[in-house]
Design an enzyme around this catalytic site. Sequence first.
Site, PDB file in Angstrom:
ATOM      1  CE  LYS A 175      -2.062  -1.301   3.725  1.00 23.39           C
ATOM      2  NZ  LYS A 175      -2.965  -1.517   4.883  1.00 23.39           N
ATOM      3  CB  THR A 207      -7.384   8.442   6.290  1.00 23.84           C
ATOM      4  OG1 THR A 207      -6.501   9.056   7.249  1.00 23.84           O
ATOM      5  CG2 THR A 207      -7.536   9.357   5.071  1.00 23.84           C
ATOM      6  N   GLY A 209      -8.843   3.951  10.012  1.00 22.52           N
ATOM      7  CA  GLY A 209      -9.344   2.612   9.725  1.00 22.52           C
ATOM      8  C   GLY A 209      -9.277   2.183   8.280  1.00 22.52           C
ATOM      9  CB  CYS A 212      -9.164  -1.994   9.873  1.00 19.48           C
ATOM     10  SG  CYS A 212      -7.989  -1.584  11.176  1.00 19.48           S
TER      11      CYS A 212
END
Length: 266
Positions: A175, A207, A209, A212
């Site tokens: 990411k 932003t 979480g 998750c």
Amino acid sequence: MRGRVLIIAGSDSGGGAGIQADIKAVTALNGYAMTAITALTAQDTNGVHGVLPVPIDFLVQQMRLVLADIGADAVKIGMLATSDIINAVADTLADAAPGVAIVADPVMVAKGGHRLLDESATGALIRRLLPLAAIVTPNVPEAEAMTGIDIRTVDDMRRAGHALLNYGAKAVLMKGGHMDGPVLTDLLVTRDGEQAFTGERVETRHTHGTGCTLSSAIATGLAQGLSVMDAVARARRYVDIAIRTAPGFGHGHGPLNHAHTVGDFA
């Protein structure tokens, strides 16, 4: 409702990350979410203010009960905190959920800077969880911690991704949200090749979480029979809209709009 997802992670009292975000994401994508909670956290959009670990035998009991009764088509792993928890989770999954697709999100540090994984536990994470993972989803700092590679470019992401494949993961989604620039690049690296996903960076503080939510959305896709590539592509679209339509709650890093897939019943 299609696809059973067992989520093994910590709880976020603010509702934006952790188990709460995971359940919202799985449900919004028409999956069925189950949980084995590893820790309770007292947190809000400004950060983590306290952590209360769940006893390991009780964590294992949660896992075994839902796996034996309901079963799982995929497992998402988030906050594990210590090497003892990592070893217990790995042992239980190998015994009670062989062959189930596992999405490992190597949660190390919360958005506000609170460390959520003991530094000594990184080795256990690499040795025990990565070989079980259908896909691992590190951000740049997490990938750097696991590989020792300084990541500044997409080529660096590629090298780190292959290093994680060599540790045993079947696929790695690198990411790129922590990297600079107006274009955000995520790189999916597999043993068969790679796929770059690019998109416009959304300038927002809401932003909390995202990691998750993305990993749980990927797990839902795998549970529903999507390929890794298609599960990642759908999950990224879901998260992008969730960020762009965030409700604006809180004074710090606000939560996403997990419910954007849900019709208006008001």
